[in-house]
Design an enzyme around this catalytic site. Structure first.
Site, mmCIF file in Angstrom:
data_model
loop_
_atom_site.group_PDB
_atom_site.id
_atom_site.type_symbol
_atom_site.label_atom_id
_atom_site.label_comp_id
_atom_site.label_asym_id
_atom_site.label_seq_id
_atom_site.Cartn_x
_atom_site.Cartn_y
_atom_site.Cartn_z
ATOM 1 N N HIS A 14 -3.210 13.252 -21.693
ATOM 2 C CA HIS A 14 -4.169 13.954 -22.703
ATOM 3 C C HIS A 14 -4.039 15.515 -22.645
ATOM 4 O O HIS A 14 -3.769 15.937 -21.678
ATOM 5 C CB HIS A 14 -5.253 13.709 -22.561
ATOM 6 C CG HIS A 14 -6.220 13.843 -23.915
ATOM 7 N ND1 HIS A 14 -6.106 12.898 -24.768
ATOM 8 C CD2 HIS A 14 -6.940 15.023 -24.062
ATOM 9 C CE1 HIS A 14 -7.139 13.810 -25.606
ATOM 10 N NE2 HIS A 14 -7.505 14.746 -25.195
ATOM 11 N N SER A 62 -6.665 16.174 -30.076
ATOM 12 C CA SER A 62 -7.951 15.760 -29.329
ATOM 13 C C SER A 62 -8.999 16.058 -30.573
ATOM 14 O O SER A 62 -9.128 15.310 -31.547
ATOM 15 C CB SER A 62 -7.892 16.802 -28.056
ATOM 16 O OG SER A 62 -8.637 15.853 -27.275
ATOM 17 N N ASP A 68 -2.882 8.339 -22.312
ATOM 18 C CA ASP A 68 -4.152 8.707 -21.952
ATOM 19 C C ASP A 68 -5.443 7.812 -22.174
ATOM 20 O O ASP A 68 -5.085 6.505 -22.895
ATOM 21 C CB ASP A 68 -4.296 10.224 -22.665
ATOM 22 C CG ASP A 68 -4.453 10.068 -24.004
ATOM 23 O OD1 ASP A 68 -4.123 8.837 -24.616
ATOM 24 O OD2 ASP A 68 -4.933 10.888 -24.743
HETATM 25 C C1 LIG Z 1 -15.509 2.913 -17.682
HETATM 26 C C2 LIG Z 1 -15.034 2.880 -18.959
HETATM 27 C C3 LIG Z 1 -15.880 3.507 -20.006
HETATM 28 C C4 LIG Z 1 -15.170 3.894 -21.140
HETATM 29 C C5 LIG Z 1 -15.974 4.804 -21.802
HETATM 30 C C6 LIG Z 1 -15.618 5.572 -23.057
HETATM 31 C C7 LIG Z 1 -15.817 6.954 -23.116
HETATM 32 C C8 LIG Z 1 -15.666 7.775 -24.303
HETATM 33 C C9 LIG Z 1 -14.125 8.004 -24.928
HETATM 34 C C10 LIG Z 1 -13.916 8.824 -25.869
HETATM 35 C C11 LIG Z 1 -14.590 9.587 -26.614
HETATM 36 C C12 LIG Z 1 -13.895 10.826 -27.035
HETATM 37 C C13 LIG Z 1 -14.688 11.899 -27.177
HETATM 38 C C14 LIG Z 1 -14.264 13.189 -27.201
HETATM 39 C C15 LIG Z 1 -13.022 13.641 -27.067
HETATM 40 C C16 LIG Z 1 -12.664 15.147 -26.868
HETATM 41 C C17 LIG Z 1 -11.311 15.357 -26.443
HETATM 42 C C18 LIG Z 1 -10.820 16.695 -26.288
HETATM 43 O O1 LIG Z 1 -10.767 17.591 -26.861
HETATM 44 O O2 LIG Z 1 -10.689 17.082 -25.127
HETATM 45 C C19 LIG Z 1 -9.814 18.450 -24.594
HETATM 46 C C20 LIG Z 1 -10.607 19.153 -23.784
HETATM 47 C C21 LIG Z 1 -10.183 20.375 -23.140
HETATM 48 C C22 LIG Z 1 -8.960 20.028 -22.520
HETATM 49 C C23 LIG Z 1 -9.310 19.240 -21.216
HETATM 50 C C24 LIG Z 1 -8.034 19.017 -23.162
HETATM 51 C C25 LIG Z 1 -6.780 19.217 -23.353
HETATM 52 C C26 LIG Z 1 -5.893 20.180 -22.482
HETATM 53 C C27 LIG Z 1 -6.985 20.906 -21.477
HETATM 54 C C28 LIG Z 1 -6.124 22.442 -21.046
HETATM 55 C C29 LIG Z 1 -4.839 22.256 -20.387
HETATM 56 C C30 LIG Z 1 -4.783 23.753 -19.841
HETATM 57 C C31 LIG Z 1 -6.062 24.226 -19.787
HETATM 58 C C32 LIG Z 1 -6.436 25.112 -18.550
HETATM 59 C C33 LIG Z 1 -7.620 25.808 -18.996
HETATM 60 C C34 LIG Z 1 -5.238 26.300 -18.529
HETATM 61 C C35 LIG Z 1 -5.518 27.135 -17.289
HETATM 62 C C36 LIG Z 1 -4.265 27.865 -16.790
HETATM 63 C C37 LIG Z 1 -4.626 28.494 -15.558
HETATM 64 C C38 LIG Z 1 -3.732 29.700 -15.134
HETATM 65 C C39 LIG Z 1 -5.183 27.757 -14.381
HETATM 66 C C40 LIG Z 1 -6.898 23.165 -20.048
HETATM 67 C C41 LIG Z 1 -7.202 22.581 -18.791
HETATM 68 C C42 LIG Z 1 -8.319 23.500 -20.704
HETATM 69 C C43 LIG Z 1 -8.889 22.256 -21.236
HETATM 70 C C44 LIG Z 1 -8.308 21.234 -22.157
HETATM 71 C C45 LIG Z 1 -8.475 17.894 -24.032
#
Ligand SMILES: CCCCCCCC/C=C\CCCCCCCC(=O)O[C@H]1CC[C@@]2(C)C(=CC[C@H]3[C@@H]4CC[C@H]([C@H](C)CCCC(C)C)[C@@]4(C)CC[C@@H]32)C1
Length: 696
Positions: free
Chosen positions: A658, A433, A628
């Site tokens: 993702h 990511s 994703d």
């Molecule tokens: C209408 C359409 C419009 C389109 C517009 C487009 C918008 C722009 C798109 C893209 C630009 C990209 C920008 C940046 C991207 C960054 C991405 C990026 O790095 O995103 C990461 C953010 C953290 C996270 C969410 C992730 C992955 C895994 C997650 C983890 C899985 C487990 C983890 C839990 C905390 C575990 C808890 C256990 C407990 C016992 C409950 C969890 C959820 C933590 C968070 C991460 C992806």
């Protein structure tokens, strides 16, 4: 996929149910039967309308693949999600038709289930219309439009009802073995959100979350509503705290029970001293590499060394002088008595964690179940150096990049301390990511500085374009479980420094404890400003009438016309849906802040926009993508590299969300996907070409 068969079965199931339920008056569940009949009629209607849309998209979607062996792009993903939804409906419909006369038929449950899938189908129909518009508007083969997100799309996103994706149907698009963990995750998130809003902290928060989670288990609709609300309303501080849950002693304590034990787990702090590195073009000459300086001047960099086996150098005084480990850095109990230290490894893996540039640390990926960093250290038997770069919004771009690049250079110079051979060694960068983005940009920086480039990159679902541009896969952000658009846009704004102030980390405080710091003051006005931004498009009378039940589809066409002040709204997406169709609307508007800040176009933020000169010379880039929102980022970036003649491979792992690597250990499919990543890294280490330092 035989789409004709799917639509024929759907039609048959709808007819069968309508006949079965509207026929005999002796059915014991009058009201529920009526609900089901209405729902099946709507589904039938959606099915008939979707058939030509799907056949239009499937006829051309292969033109958007990376190559013929790698089917995968946002159009395919949308169609695949639709397919999962239809198959669920067909399956449930058949069950209802053949069981509705039985004594123990759970009429209410089945009706609610079907209604939930009906709502999802309706929203997917809207997204497919939008995707159809993109196919029409974008240049051939291009997954992104020429312009940034149109106001029309932003408004569509803001007003669409999304709760149906997080309730009964949660995770329907993914592998079924993942559904329990995704459900637990979303339930934890909403309970956590509730206690967060009630200002609980520490143990109080844990206890409250536990108590409230029960109602979200029992009531999936409530869960969906609440999830939609928190993804739209809660600030970055909430997301940071939730995403950092894996750092907490409680969760990491549990996780470590199942994790692989390693002999070396050492946290290091490297002081900010200039380095001298040989130039690749002429190794007799050196080039200076300055320590990270952006925003608050030179500062130390934190990192973690993980090694499955203790290797020469790793217990040296020189290295231990950098240690900041509270617990014993070397787990001597794990080093067999009298055992020799292992010789240095020819390989070193440098790891940049994900977390949207705003959260997580090396620890999040460390104690995780086998499959991620610690597991990889065992699978590959390689030392791993994972960088605890400074996080946004306190440390916006380019601080993290500078710290990662500095660490990379420091590791090249000090590989003997990290348990790596000095000569003929290989270095691979890996990250997921946001971390995938950093792997690419660090390598671009190495090229620009003329120093040794890594021998390969393994980027899992990397972000390569941070501009708010729409693409078919990005449409998934309207219902993504882990990365909804409202949250993504906050991450982008934080990283690019929009609306934030920078704060120098206090001396001696690790990134970890810095995570706990209250960032509310820095971003307190984010949501306020954002809702004002959205509301500025919407007249007061419309806002007032918005709060109706989410099930009611508002006729907002008149509204759309009044809201759209004849803006030159020509980018991707239809200007309207076909007559008679409207997606379901939400009772509240999403908060998204698509600021157009020039930093997002910086090639070191969005490598997809980099010129060929900046990318030429990159090592082999291996990309592993998921079902994703960032899939199109990967496909377009891989295609760009391939068109330049750069070595690149893309693997699209279907059925996984993702961030799947962070869920390692919860499903067999994730293990398989993680093994693919391990194999790619092994290929980098074992490739027969000369290491990059000796290549010119
Ligand atoms: C209408 C359409 C419009 C389109 C517009 C487009 C918008 C722009 C798109 C893209 C630009 C990209 C920008 C940046 C991207 C960054 C991405 C990026 O790095 O995103 C990461 C953010 C953290 C996270 C969410 C992730 C992955 C895994 C997650 C983890 C899985 C487990 C983890 C839990 C905390 C575990 C808890 C256990 C407990 C016992 C409950 C969890 C959820 C933590 C968070 C991460 C992806």
């Amino acid at each position: 996929m035989d789409w004709i068969a799917v639509f024929t079965s759907l039609e048959a199931v709808c007819k069968e149910n309508i006949t079965a339920l509207s026929g005999p008056p002796d059915l014991p569940y009058g009201d529920v039967s009526r609900r089901l009949v209405t729902c099946m009629r709507k589904i039938q209607d959606h099915g008939r309308a979707l058939e030509p849309v799907v056949s239009g998209i499937t006829a051309v979607y292969h033109h958007y693949d990376f190559d013929s062996d790698t089917p995968g792009n946002g159009y395919r993903t949308l169609v695949k999600v639709l397919q999962s939804c239809l198959l669920h409906i067909i399956h449930n419909g058949r069950y209802i038709a053949s069981n509705c006369h039985r004594a123990f038929f759970r009429a209410d449950h089945n009706a609610s289930e079907m209604e939930a899938y009906g709502s999802v189908l309706c929203q997917l129909r809207a997204l497919l219309y939008i995707a159809q518009g993109m196919l029409h508007d974008n240049s051939p083969g291009q997954l992104y439009g020429e312009q940034e997100l149109s106001r029309w799309l932003v408004r569509e996103y803001a007003s669409m009802h999304k709760a149906c994706f997080y309730g009964r149907c949660l995770g329907f698009q993914f592998s079924s073995s993942l559904r329990p963990i995704l459900q637990s995750l979303i339930i934890s998130m909403v309970s956590f959100g509730e206690s967060y809003e009630k200002q609980h902290s520490g143990l109080g928060m844990a206890a409250f979350s536990l108590l409230t989670s029960g109602k979200y288990v029992i009531d999936p609709e409530l869960r969906g509503e609440e999830y939609e609300r928190i993804t739209q309303n809660l600030d970055m501080k909430f997301w940071k705290s939730f995403w950092n849950l894996t750092e907490s002693e409680l969760v990491s304590g549990f996780a470590s029970l199942t994790s692989t034990l390693v002999q070396v787990n050492l946290t290091l702090t490297i002081p900010p001293e200039p380095l001298l590195l040989p130039l690749v073009s002429d190794p007799r000459l050196s080039t200076p590499v300055s320590p990270p300086v952006a925003h608050w001047g030179p500062g130390p960099v934190n990192m973690r060394l993980i090694s499955y086996e203790l290797r020469e150098g790793q217990d040296s005084k020189e290295l231990l002088a950098f240690a900041r480990t509270e617990a014993p850095p070397i787990s001597l109990s794990l080093v067999p008595f009298g055992a020799q230290k292992r010789p240095p490894s020819p390989w070193l893996l440098i790891h940049f964690h994900g977390g949207g540039f705003v959260s997580q640390t090396s620890k999040s990926h460390e104690v995780h179940r086998p499959g991620w960093s610690l597991g990889w250290s065992k699978d590959l038997n390689v030392p791993i150096l994972s960088v605890d770069y400074s996080l946004a919004p306190e440390a916006p771009f380019p601080r993290a990049l500078e710290e990662c690049f500095y660490t990379y250079c420091w590791a090249l110079k000090n590989c003997h301390l990290l348990g790596q051979l000095l000569q003929q060694n290989r270095v691979c960068l890996a990250g997921d990511s946001a971390g995938g983005n950093l792997c690419i940009t660090v390598s671009m920086r190495a090229i620009a500085c003329g120093v040794r480039i890594p021998d390969g990159i393994m980027a899992a679902y990397p972000a390569t374009l941070l501009t708010i541009e729409a693409s078919p896969s990005r449409l998934l952000t309207s219902f993504d479980l882990l990365l909804p658009l409202g949250v993504l846009s906050k991450c982008i704004n934080a990283y690019t420094g929009v609306d934030s102030e920078t704060v120098q980390p206090t001396e001696g405080i690790s990134t970890l404890s810095a995570l706990g710091r209250d960032t509310a003051s820095l971003i307190s006005d984010l949501s306020h400003g954002a809702s004002k931004w959205i509301q500025s498009f919407i007249p007061a009378e419309v806002l007032g009438s918005w709060s109706s039940s989410h099930q009611r589809s508002l006729d907002n066409k008149a509204h759309q016309r009044s809201v759209l002040p004849c803006s030159p709204d020509s980018s991707s997406g239809p200007r309207d849906y076909p007559d008679g169709f409207e997606p379901l609307r939400s009772e509240r508007l999403s908060v998204i802040q698509p600021h157009s800040c020039p930093t997002v176009k910086n090639p070191f933020v969005s490598p997809l926009l980099a010129s060929d000169d900046l990318l030429r010379g990159l090592p082999h880039v291996h990309i592993a993508s998921a079902l994703d929102a960032l899939l199109d980022d990967s496909v377009m970036f891989a295609r760009k590299l391939r068109n330049m003649g750069q070595p690149v491979t893309l693997r699209v792992v279907e059925d996984l969300p993702h961030g799947f690597l962070s869920l390692s250990g919860y499903a067999e499919e994730i293990k398989v996907a993680s093994d693919i990543c391990v194999e790619r890294i092994r290929e980098v280490f074992q490739q027969t070409t000369l290491p990059s330092c000796t290549r010119k």
